[in-house]
Scaffold this motif. Structure first.
Motif, mmCIF file in Angstrom:
data_model
loop_
_atom_site.group_PDB
_atom_site.id
_atom_site.type_symbol
_atom_site.label_atom_id
_atom_site.label_comp_id
_atom_site.label_asym_id
_atom_site.label_seq_id
_atom_site.Cartn_x
_atom_site.Cartn_y
_atom_site.Cartn_z
ATOM 1 N N GLY A 151 12.720 -14.356 48.193
ATOM 2 C CA GLY A 151 13.409 -15.595 47.885
ATOM 3 C C GLY A 151 14.594 -15.814 48.797
ATOM 4 O O GLY A 151 14.942 -14.960 49.623
ATOM 5 N N PRO A 152 15.253 -16.970 48.663
ATOM 6 C CA PRO A 152 16.430 -17.261 49.488
ATOM 7 C C PRO A 152 17.492 -16.172 49.383
ATOM 8 O O PRO A 152 17.842 -15.733 48.287
ATOM 9 C CB PRO A 152 16.928 -18.593 48.916
ATOM 10 N N GLY A 153 17.986 -15.727 50.536
ATOM 11 C CA GLY A 153 19.026 -14.703 50.559
ATOM 12 C C GLY A 153 18.545 -13.294 50.310
ATOM 13 O O GLY A 153 19.342 -12.360 50.300
ATOM 14 N N THR A 348 40.247 -18.312 63.093
ATOM 15 C CA THR A 348 39.515 -17.122 62.663
ATOM 16 C C THR A 348 39.569 -16.979 61.150
ATOM 17 O O THR A 348 38.571 -16.605 60.512
ATOM 18 C CB THR A 348 40.093 -15.873 63.331
ATOM 19 N N ARG A 349 40.726 -17.269 60.549
ATOM 20 C CA ARG A 349 40.831 -17.168 59.087
ATOM 21 C C ARG A 349 39.888 -18.147 58.409
ATOM 22 O O ARG A 349 39.318 -17.841 57.353
ATOM 23 C CB ARG A 349 42.281 -17.422 58.646
ATOM 24 N N LYS A 350 39.707 -19.326 59.003
ATOM 25 C CA LYS A 350 38.778 -20.296 58.423
ATOM 26 C C LYS A 350 37.358 -19.739 58.414
ATOM 27 O O LYS A 350 36.635 -19.879 57.425
ATOM 28 C CB LYS A 350 38.827 -21.610 59.205
ATOM 29 N N PHE A 351 36.965 -19.120 59.519
ATOM 30 C CA PHE A 351 35.642 -18.517 59.558
ATOM 31 C C PHE A 351 35.505 -17.447 58.481
ATOM 32 O O PHE A 351 34.481 -17.367 57.784
ATOM 33 C CB PHE A 351 35.369 -17.906 60.930
ATOM 34 N N MET A 352 36.528 -16.606 58.333
ATOM 35 C CA MET A 352 36.476 -15.538 57.342
ATOM 36 C C MET A 352 36.354 -16.104 55.933
ATOM 37 O O MET A 352 35.615 -15.572 55.102
ATOM 38 C CB MET A 352 37.716 -14.650 57.469
ATOM 39 N N ARG A 353 37.050 -17.215 55.664
ATOM 40 C CA ARG A 353 36.952 -17.832 54.335
ATOM 41 C C ARG A 353 35.550 -18.385 54.098
ATOM 42 O O ARG A 353 34.973 -18.198 53.013
ATOM 43 C CB ARG A 353 37.991 -18.951 54.204
ATOM 44 N N LEU A 354 35.010 -19.080 55.087
ATOM 45 C CA LEU A 354 33.667 -19.647 54.938
ATOM 46 C C LEU A 354 32.625 -18.540 54.750
ATOM 47 O O LEU A 354 31.723 -18.656 53.916
ATOM 48 C CB LEU A 354 33.312 -20.487 56.169
ATOM 49 N N PHE A 355 32.755 -17.493 55.523
ATOM 50 C CA PHE A 355 31.802 -16.390 55.419
ATOM 51 C C PHE A 355 31.893 -15.723 54.048
ATOM 52 O O PHE A 355 30.872 -15.399 53.429
ATOM 53 C CB PHE A 355 32.066 -15.370 56.524
ATOM 54 N N GLU A 356 33.124 -15.522 53.556
ATOM 55 C CA GLU A 356 33.305 -14.886 52.252
ATOM 56 C C GLU A 356 32.756 -15.770 51.137
ATOM 57 O O GLU A 356 32.155 -15.270 50.172
ATOM 58 C CB GLU A 356 34.774 -14.572 52.024
ATOM 59 N N GLU A 357 32.957 -17.077 51.243
ATOM 60 C CA GLU A 357 32.386 -18.001 50.260
ATOM 61 C C GLU A 357 30.867 -17.865 50.204
ATOM 62 O O GLU A 357 30.271 -17.837 49.124
ATOM 63 C CB GLU A 357 32.758 -19.444 50.606
ATOM 64 N N ARG A 359 29.056 -15.262 51.177
ATOM 65 C CA ARG A 359 28.697 -13.945 50.645
ATOM 66 C C ARG A 359 28.759 -13.930 49.126
ATOM 67 O O ARG A 359 27.844 -13.425 48.454
ATOM 68 C CB ARG A 359 29.626 -12.875 51.219
ATOM 69 N N LEU A 360 29.839 -14.490 48.580
ATOM 70 C CA LEU A 360 29.971 -14.529 47.123
ATOM 71 C C LEU A 360 28.893 -15.400 46.496
ATOM 72 O O LEU A 360 28.354 -15.074 45.433
ATOM 73 C CB LEU A 360 31.359 -15.050 46.741
ATOM 74 N N ARG A 361 28.566 -16.518 47.140
ATOM 75 C CA ARG A 361 27.518 -17.396 46.609
ATOM 76 C C ARG A 361 26.190 -16.656 46.532
ATOM 77 O O ARG A 361 25.483 -16.725 45.520
ATOM 78 C CB ARG A 361 27.379 -18.629 47.500
ATOM 79 N N LYS A 366 21.964 -13.442 43.408
ATOM 80 C CA LYS A 366 21.214 -12.220 43.173
ATOM 81 C C LYS A 366 21.443 -11.679 41.766
ATOM 82 O O LYS A 366 20.551 -11.060 41.163
ATOM 83 C CB LYS A 366 21.614 -11.155 44.202
ATOM 84 N N ASN A 367 22.649 -11.874 41.242
ATOM 85 C CA ASN A 367 22.997 -11.336 39.930
ATOM 86 C C ASN A 367 22.524 -12.199 38.782
ATOM 87 O O ASN A 367 22.550 -11.775 37.614
ATOM 88 C CB ASN A 367 24.502 -11.142 39.826
ATOM 89 N N LYS A 368 22.097 -13.426 39.072
ATOM 90 C CA LYS A 368 21.600 -14.303 38.006
ATOM 91 C C LYS A 368 20.230 -13.811 37.549
ATOM 92 O O LYS A 368 19.382 -13.462 38.369
ATOM 93 C CB LYS A 368 21.497 -15.741 38.499
#
Length: 371
Positions: A151-153, A348-357, A359-361, A366-368
């Protein structure tokens, strides 16, 4: 039947037989239909590299993730393989095997070896050429029979080529056999690539005249006017892995690179959500059109097995410890305590925020619980 007759070496023969299962028969039919719908075969950029181990029973077994874009990528993978085997030997209480395997891993850190024998097993860096089928409407998308189980991800752990044995005596279906003949005859033409690349292509046809097709890999491409522009390395092992890569582009890379506003980001996020929900191979977003496309791979075979890297193949990065030594000689790396890394800039911080968002998504998905 044998496509070349009975008086040729096994590595130069193509054994064609009737598919043994309904799925294999359907795949052969799909391959035949693709010849009509997407009649042109084009080189798909540069080759890819992986690792194979010679078997006592005959043939060479592929290691997972045949996806290196340079020979050194595969050598690094082989060094890691030796270290995993050393760990297993340590747990099994075999210090002699552990020492030998660790020494092999360390050697790969220093030497650009394309073949090595360790504890009686011969390993080789193996080269595969890549091709794309093209038709009037563009490159060929995935086929219904292409494995796509995740599945996705969740597509990162599946590789249909893992454990495949490269052996010319293995039979193939009619459509795949014809494709193999066509790709073995495909040579780089004068004026399309540097002279050394063309010459190596012609030389390989003499030294490695046989071939084996690997399971297809996948990439995304974007339509740009009347042409198509590949948008990734083309090493996704399944269609879903390519979709996941495109979703990452839409949610992270494009918003970061183009500095999109929240309203603009929402357009790309909705498109990525649509991609996840429908697992589609065509996507329109913000006036752009993307397609997941199929990439064929061919390994050439000669008297001594599968083809390794060619002299003209780009291989820009030396082994890791050679890099370390070069940096030290240039004064760019020392053993002295270094100052802490500077704070990243806002971009760079913007990229890190987008990437972390993202990852959490994906972790939340996966946990659902699945219905």
């Amino acid at each position: 039947m044998d496509a070349h007759g009975d008086d040729v070496p096994a590595y130069q023969s193509i054994r064609v037989t009737t598919p043994e299962s309904p799925v294999a028969a359907l795949a052969d039919i799909e391959a035949w239909k693709a010849r009509k719908t997407y009649p042109s075969m084009l080189f798909a950029g540069g080759p890819v590299f992986g690792i194979a181990c010679e078997l006592e029973s005959g043939g060479w077994e592929l290691h997972p993730y045949f996806s290196g874009l340079a020979p050194q990528d595969a050598r690094d993978s082989l060094g890691s393989h030796f270290r995993r085997l050393a760990h297993a030997a340590d747990e099994a209480g075999d210090p002699e095997a552990r020492a030998e395997l660790l020494a092999a891993g360390e050697r790969m850190d220093w030497e650009a070896l394309d073949e090595v024998t360790v504890r009686g097993s011969r390993y080789r860096v193996v080269r595969a050429e890549r091709f794309i089928r093209m038709g009037p409407d563009g490159p060929e998308p995935p086929r219904d029979t292409d494995p796509d189980p995740s599945g996705p991800g969740e597509s990162g752990g599946f590789d249909p080529a893992a454990g495949l044995v490269i052996d010319p005596v293995n039979a193939t279906g009619m459509s795949e056999g014809i494709l193999k003949v066509e790709l073995l005859a495909a040579l780089r033409k004068s004026g399309t690539v540097p002279a050394d690349v063309r010459d190596d292509s012609r030389h390989a046809a003499d030294t490695h005249p046989g071939g084996v097709l690997l399971p297809a890999t996948f990439m995304t491409a974007e339509r740009d006017g009347g042409s198509w522009r590949p948008d990734s390395s083309g090493t996704a092992t399944t269609p879903q892995a390519a979709r996941d890569g495109l979703a990452m582009q839409l949610r992270v890379m494009l918003p970061w690179q183009k500095d999109l506003s929240p309203e603009q980001r929402e357009i790309y996020s909705r498109a990525a959500d649509h991609l996840d929900e429908h697992r589609c191979d065509e996507l329109d977003v913000a006036g752009r059109h993307f397609r997941v496309i199929r990439v064929e791979r061919l390994i050439r075979i000669g008297p001594d097995g599968p083809e390794g890297p060619r002299p003209s193949d780009p291989d820009p990065t030396p082994p890791v410890m050679v890099q370390d030594q070069q940096l030290r000689e240039q004064g760019l790396l020392t053993d002295e305590d270094e100052e802490p890394d500077p704070e990243p800039d806002e971009h760079t911080r913007k990229f890190m925020r987008l990437f972390e968002e993202e990852r959490l998504r994906r972790d939340n998905l996966k946990n659902k619980p699945h219905p």
